[in-house]
Each structure stands twice: as structure tokens, then as C-alpha cells.
Design a protein around this motif. Sequence first.
Motif, PDB file in Angstrom:
ATOM      1  N   LYS A 134       0.831  -1.203   0.000  1.00 25.29           N
ATOM      2  CA  LYS A 134       0.000   0.000   0.000  1.00 25.29           C
ATOM      3  C   LYS A 134       0.867   1.256   0.000  1.00 25.29           C
ATOM      4  CE  LYS A 134      -4.210  -1.863   2.128  1.00 25.29           C
ATOM      5  NZ  LYS A 134      -5.127  -1.779   3.277  1.00 25.29           N
ATOM      6  N   ASN A 135       1.951   1.243   0.783  1.00 24.56           N
ATOM      7  CA  ASN A 135       2.866   2.382   0.798  1.00 24.56           C
ATOM      8  C   ASN A 135       3.452   2.616  -0.591  1.00 24.56           C
ATOM      9  OD1 ASN A 135       3.521   3.620   3.631  1.00 24.56           O
ATOM     10  ND2 ASN A 135       3.284   1.443   4.023  1.00 24.56           N
ATOM     11  N   TYR A 136       3.854   1.523  -1.237  1.00 23.32           N
ATOM     12  CA  TYR A 136       4.427   1.631  -2.590  1.00 23.32           C
ATOM     13  C   TYR A 136       3.398   2.179  -3.576  1.00 23.32           C
ATOM     14  CZ  TYR A 136       5.729   0.160  -7.270  1.00 23.32           C
ATOM     15  OH  TYR A 136       5.966   0.141  -8.614  1.00 23.32           O
ATOM     16  N   TYR A 137       2.163   1.670  -3.524  1.00 26.89           N
ATOM     17  CA  TYR A 137       1.144   2.097  -4.470  1.00 26.89           C
ATOM     18  C   TYR A 137       0.817   3.582  -4.332  1.00 26.89           C
ATOM     19  CZ  TYR A 137      -0.055  -2.393  -6.571  1.00 26.89           C
ATOM     20  OH  TYR A 137      -0.030  -3.550  -7.289  1.00 26.89           O
ATOM     21  N   ARG A 138       0.854   4.115  -3.095  1.00 26.05           N
ATOM     22  CA  ARG A 138       0.600   5.549  -2.914  1.00 26.05           C
ATOM     23  C   ARG A 138       1.648   6.371  -3.661  1.00 26.05           C
ATOM     24  NH1 ARG A 138      -0.299   4.338   2.441  1.00 26.05           N
ATOM     25  NH2 ARG A 138       1.648   5.356   3.042  1.00 26.05           N
ATOM     26  N   ALA A 139       2.908   5.973  -3.510  1.00 25.15           N
ATOM     27  CA  ALA A 139       3.977   6.690  -4.205  1.00 25.15           C
ATOM     28  C   ALA A 139       3.871   6.489  -5.710  1.00 25.15           C
ATOM     29  CB  ALA A 139       5.338   6.213  -3.696  1.00 25.15           C
ATOM     30  N   ALA A 140       3.548   5.257  -6.143  1.00 22.59           N
ATOM     31  CA  ALA A 140       3.429   4.957  -7.572  1.00 22.59           C
ATOM     32  C   ALA A 140       2.296   5.759  -8.207  1.00 22.59           C
ATOM     33  CB  ALA A 140       3.201   3.456  -7.786  1.00 22.59           C
ATOM     34  N   GLN A 141       1.201   5.943  -7.461  1.00 26.35           N
ATOM     35  CA  GLN A 141       0.084   6.732  -7.973  1.00 26.35           C
ATOM     36  C   GLN A 141       0.512   8.179  -8.193  1.00 26.35           C
ATOM     37  OE1 GLN A 141      -3.169   6.171  -5.213  1.00 26.35           O
ATOM     38  NE2 GLN A 141      -2.950   3.957  -5.362  1.00 26.35           N
ATOM     39  N   GLY A 142       1.332   8.706  -7.273  1.00 28.04           N
ATOM     40  CA  GLY A 142       1.832  10.064  -7.434  1.00 28.04           C
ATOM     41  C   GLY A 142       2.696  10.196  -8.673  1.00 28.04           C
ATOM     42  N   CYS A 143       3.556   9.204  -8.884  1.00 31.59           N
ATOM     43  CA  CYS A 143       4.408   9.187 -10.082  1.00 31.59           C
ATOM     44  C   CYS A 143       3.549   9.130 -11.340  1.00 31.59           C
ATOM     45  CB  CYS A 143       5.365   8.001 -10.003  1.00 31.59           C
ATOM     46  SG  CYS A 143       6.479   7.844 -11.415  1.00 31.59           S
ATOM     47  N   TYR A 144       2.536   8.282 -11.323  1.00 31.07           N
ATOM     48  CA  TYR A 144       1.634   8.136 -12.477  1.00 31.07           C
ATOM     49  C   TYR A 144       0.897   9.444 -12.753  1.00 31.07           C
ATOM     50  CZ  TYR A 144      -2.085   6.161 -15.398  1.00 31.07           C
ATOM     51  OH  TYR A 144      -2.969   5.900 -16.408  1.00 31.07           O
ATOM     52  N   PHE A 145       0.486  10.134 -11.675  1.00 31.79           N
ATOM     53  CA  PHE A 145      -0.225  11.399 -11.804  1.00 31.79           C
ATOM     54  C   PHE A 145       0.653  12.445 -12.496  1.00 31.79           C
ATOM     55  CE2 PHE A 145      -1.347  15.610 -10.105  1.00 31.79           C
ATOM     56  CZ  PHE A 145      -2.689  15.667 -10.460  1.00 31.79           C
ATOM     57  N   VAL A 146       1.923  12.515 -12.093  1.00 32.15           N
ATOM     58  CA  VAL A 146       2.851  13.470 -12.703  1.00 32.15           C
ATOM     59  C   VAL A 146       3.019  13.157 -14.189  1.00 32.15           C
ATOM     60  CG1 VAL A 146       5.216  14.335 -12.700  1.00 32.15           C
ATOM     61  CG2 VAL A 146       4.057  13.901 -10.537  1.00 32.15           C
ATOM     62  N   LYS A 147       3.152  11.877 -14.514  1.00 28.93           N
ATOM     63  CA  LYS A 147       3.306  11.484 -15.915  1.00 28.93           C
ATOM     64  C   LYS A 147       2.094  11.903 -16.750  1.00 28.93           C
ATOM     65  CE  LYS A 147       6.620   7.719 -15.916  1.00 28.93           C
ATOM     66  NZ  LYS A 147       7.428   8.394 -16.938  1.00 28.93           N
ATOM     67  N   GLU A 148       0.894  11.768 -16.154  1.00 28.40           N
ATOM     68  CA  GLU A 148      -0.327  12.137 -16.862  1.00 28.40           C
ATOM     69  C   GLU A 148      -0.316  13.641 -17.208  1.00 28.40           C
ATOM     70  OE1 GLU A 148      -3.398  10.322 -17.722  1.00 28.40           O
ATOM     71  OE2 GLU A 148      -1.776   8.875 -17.775  1.00 28.40           O
ATOM     72  N   LEU A 149       0.376  14.439 -16.385  1.00 29.30           N
ATOM     73  CA  LEU A 149       0.437  15.883 -16.616  1.00 29.30           C
ATOM     74  C   LEU A 149       1.623  16.277 -17.499  1.00 29.30           C
ATOM     75  CD1 LEU A 149      -0.460  17.222 -13.049  1.00 29.30           C
ATOM     76  CD2 LEU A 149      -1.974  16.942 -15.030  1.00 29.30           C
ATOM     77  N   GLY A 150       2.367  15.291 -17.993  1.00 30.74           N
ATOM     78  CA  GLY A 150       3.475  15.584 -18.885  1.00 30.74           C
ATOM     79  C   GLY A 150       4.843  15.321 -18.315  1.00 30.74           C
ATOM     80  N   GLY A 151       4.901  14.916 -17.025  1.00 30.67           N
ATOM     81  CA  GLY A 151       6.182  14.559 -16.412  1.00 30.67           C
ATOM     82  C   GLY A 151       6.922  15.750 -15.841  1.00 30.67           C
ATOM     83  N   ASN A 152       8.189  15.485 -15.440  1.00 33.06           N
ATOM     84  CA  ASN A 152       9.096  16.519 -14.910  1.00 33.06           C
ATOM     85  C   ASN A 152       8.495  17.207 -13.682  1.00 33.06           C
ATOM     86  OD1 ASN A 152      11.414  17.999 -14.689  1.00 33.06           O
ATOM     87  ND2 ASN A 152      10.783  19.553 -16.177  1.00 33.06           N
ATOM     88  N   GLY A 153       8.172  16.404 -12.673  1.00 34.29           N
ATOM     89  CA  GLY A 153       7.614  16.975 -11.464  1.00 34.29           C
ATOM     90  C   GLY A 153       7.528  15.975 -10.337  1.00 34.29           C
ATOM     91  N   VAL A 154       7.008  16.447  -9.203  1.00 32.18           N
ATOM     92  CA  VAL A 154       6.901  15.618  -7.988  1.00 32.18           C
ATOM     93  C   VAL A 154       5.481  15.738  -7.440  1.00 32.18           C
ATOM     94  CG1 VAL A 154       7.848  15.131  -5.712  1.00 32.18           C
ATOM     95  CG2 VAL A 154       9.328  16.128  -7.471  1.00 32.18           C
ATOM     96  N   LYS A 155       4.912  14.641  -7.017  1.00 32.76           N
ATOM     97  CA  LYS A 155       3.594  14.627  -6.361  1.00 32.76           C
ATOM     98  C   LYS A 155       3.759  13.929  -5.033  1.00 32.76           C
ATOM     99  CE  LYS A 155      -0.986  14.927  -6.116  1.00 32.76           C
ATOM    100  NZ  LYS A 155      -1.113  14.485  -4.724  1.00 32.76           N
ATOM    101  N   ARG A 156       3.329  14.576  -3.966  1.00 31.48           N
ATOM    102  CA  ARG A 156       3.432  13.953  -2.638  1.00 31.48           C
ATOM    103  C   ARG A 156       2.042  13.591  -2.134  1.00 31.48           C
ATOM    104  NH1 ARG A 156       5.477  19.228   0.855  1.00 31.48           N
ATOM    105  NH2 ARG A 156       3.929  20.704   0.075  1.00 31.48           N
ATOM    106  N   SER A 157       2.001  12.571  -1.306  1.00 34.30           N
ATOM    107  CA  SER A 157       0.707  12.144  -0.744  1.00 34.30           C
ATOM    108  C   SER A 157       0.925  11.621   0.661  1.00 34.30           C
ATOM    109  CB  SER A 157       0.092  11.040  -1.614  1.00 34.30           C
ATOM    110  OG  SER A 157       0.974   9.946  -1.727  1.00 34.30           O
TER     111      SER A 157
END
Length: 459
Positions: A436-459
Motif C-alpha cells: 500500500k505504501n508503494y502504491y501511494r507513491a506509484a500513484q503520485g508518479c503516475y499522476f505526474v506522468k499524466e500531466l506531462g512529467g518533470n515533477g513531484v507529487k506527494r501524498s
Amino acid sequence: MKTVLIKKHIFLVIIVLIMTLLSVLANILLPPQIPHSAKDFHILLTERINDAIDAALEGPMLVAKSMAKNSLIADYLIHEDEYDEEQLIELMASWLKNIKDTGSYTSAFLVSENSHRYYTAEGLNKIVNPQLDSHDIWYSNFIKSELPICLDVDIDQMNHNSWTVFLNTRIEDSNGKLLGVCGIGIILSKLQKLFEQYENLYNVKINLVDYDGLVQVDTSNVNIENTYRTADLTQKEEKVVYTKLKNGFMTSCYISQMDWYLLIRNTDNNHFDFKANPKFIIVQLIIIFLGLLVILYIFRDAIKVNQNNQKENKIDSLTGLYNRNYFKEVYGEHGIFNTTRYKSLAVLDIDFFKEVNDHLDGDKILVSLVALLKNTFGNECEFFRWGGDEFTILMVNPLNDAYDLCRKMCKEVEEKLKITISIGVTEVQLADTIKKNYYRAAQGCYFVKELGGNGVKRS
């Protein structure tokens, strides 16, 4: 030292030859009194159950593959933006409903790669977005696997959250470009009833497990994706492997169309009389004794070889980082963190890595990225090459500090390597599983990619 090693190896060869000769003589002159019919019966039983599984899934597999080859649906997806949305939803729903009703499946679905619309027999269900619904991570995981078709046991949100076997299939155009994913769902209880019949009839325990031994199908829902079965799952040949246990037996068989293993175990051995010849036991004891002598002579060499092999299996050869195998051994993906040392977890992925690899030296980029990681985050953090261009980082820093370091990392990568990365970072929750900890971080990474990449999402 070399002379000593040569002598040890010569001695080993002599002992092995003697042991082999004695073993052959023992099997010829003093065969153990074990009826061949017992082993043959167990192998035959495994093959029969395997055939029953094939028969149960053969029809659905053909349906899922034919769905992906439907040229009309492919054309709808290619020109999706040109159709009226309501009209397209109605067309998709009608097609999926016909498939679902004809085969009496629990569900029939299609996800568009272009719009991420999730079509079902009832219409438009939702827009697939792992950031809003962690359950949607299945879509990106399947796409990343690059498999043409796979089976996935999961909770069906559209069917009262019941355990379901989903057959996911890639839809591609004539050039191999991904258009989406379609498939059907089969209620897991059908396979469970099949297993239950054989278990009651032959007093065995039947499981389908993945390559890690994690249970995918069991007659008890409690064990599904929550229990591991111990077995040698290294071979991928579709033949039955028979293992004699102290109290019973175990057979395993690789099922290529599912990429899973069929395991059958019996701990009640009352049906067969396994009495061994006493002379055979004596000969085997002598062979064991000679084997122990060999071990005493080569013990140190064997330990060194074993340590080197284990190290190679746990370390990525290109970057020198620990890999996912090491992570699973130390922490276990489905376990709980056994340390309070790490406060944050980040998942990092290179943006548009295929294009980067085509125009630059991909291996050199990965090595340079690891060097920047270590320089930015420091030696107190732990780095893993998760697979391909994805990395996982365990950080001692609190979430806010970790977020700042990740932003700094993005800038340095862009400036020094002329590429961009996406990072998802989350606070480690000790009450949650590592998965679950991994998936939270992976979702943030996926979210950044959806916006075009080159960024950080924290949760």
C-alpha cells in the motif's frame, strides 16, 4: 592454495563417481518397495486437473482474444474523438452487453488508451485514474507488462466486490500501436467449485500461484493474494514435477496461458504403503556419509560460491543497486515495515524513456541517474532498481524534506542529463502494508506522468 583446491576437486570427482556407482547398484539390486502406481497416479491426477482448468478457461480466452481483434471496435478507438460521445457509449455498451450475456460472464469491459474511458455493458463506468482510485493501477501495470493477454484475480467493483478472474487483452492497430484494453470477467467461485470437487474426492489441496508462490486461486477467499505456498517454481515447462514429501507428496505444473503454477499437495499418505527395503536404506546411509565427507572438504568453497550467487541475484548488474528480489527478501512486498528508520518512500520513473533510449545511450543515462540519486539523497537513503527505468527510494527524511529533495533531483536531472523524470513521494505509514505504501507513491508518479512529467507529487 591452488594445489590444495585441485586436490579437493579431484577428491570430489572420485567421491561423486563412487556415490553414483553405489546409487546405481542400489537401484538395480535393492530397489525401494514403492509402487510406481502411486507416483503415476499423482501425476495423472495433476494432468487431469490441469486439463479441467484448460477446459474451463479455453472458451473465455478465445472470446477475450476475439474482442481485441474486432476491427470495427479498433476503428471506433482510432477515431474516438470524432464520434458523438453519447452515441459511442451506446455502441460500446451494446457490444459489451452482447458478449457478457452470450457467455454469461460477470462482466465485459473496454478501456480506451486515448481517453481512459472505462466502458461496460451498462455504459460509461468511469475515467480510469489511479490518482483518484488506487484500484485503477491494474491498467498501467498491465500496459507496462507488454503482455498480449493475461489473467488477473481481483475484486470486481461492478459485481458486489466479489473475487473475479479477469482476462485482460491488448487492443492494437495494424502498426502495433496500443489502442486500449478489453476483456471479460469470470466469477472465481466457478474455479473454486471445480477445485473443491477434486479436493474432496482425492484428499488433496489445490492452488494456483504466481512465480513468487503467492496464492491466486484457493477454495478459501481468505488465502487469495494473502498466503504463500513453498515450492520450486523456477521451471516454466508444461510438465508435471513430482516431489515426495515426508507425509505425502506435492506436484507442480506451469500453465503458460495463465503464467501461473498449479500446485497439488497431499499430506495424508494412508492410501499407499511406502515401506522401503532395509538394505536399500543402509546403502543410502553410506552414500549420505560419503556425501558429508565431501561437504567437509569443500564447505568453505561452496559457501563462497553461494554468497557470490546470492549477491548477483540481489544486485542489478548495470547500476550496482539492490533490485526488487532483495527488497522482497528483506521487507516482503505484502508485509509490514519492520523498522522505523525510513520516514518516506519515493517512486521515480524516467519520462518517455523509449524515446530517450532511441536517441541517447539508455544504459549510460541510468548509470548517471543513479550517481545523481546518491549525490542528492545521501548515503542514509536506500535505493532499488525496481525494473527498467523505475527506481524506488527509502528515505530517512520526513515527507516535506523528502519532497524538497525530490524537486531538487528533478532540476539536476534536467540540467545535467537533459532528460526529465516523474516522482511520487509518500509518507511511510507503518500501519499499512509495504504494498500500500508503494502504491501511494506509484500513484503520485503516475499522476505526474499524466500531466506531462518533470515533477513531484506527494501524498
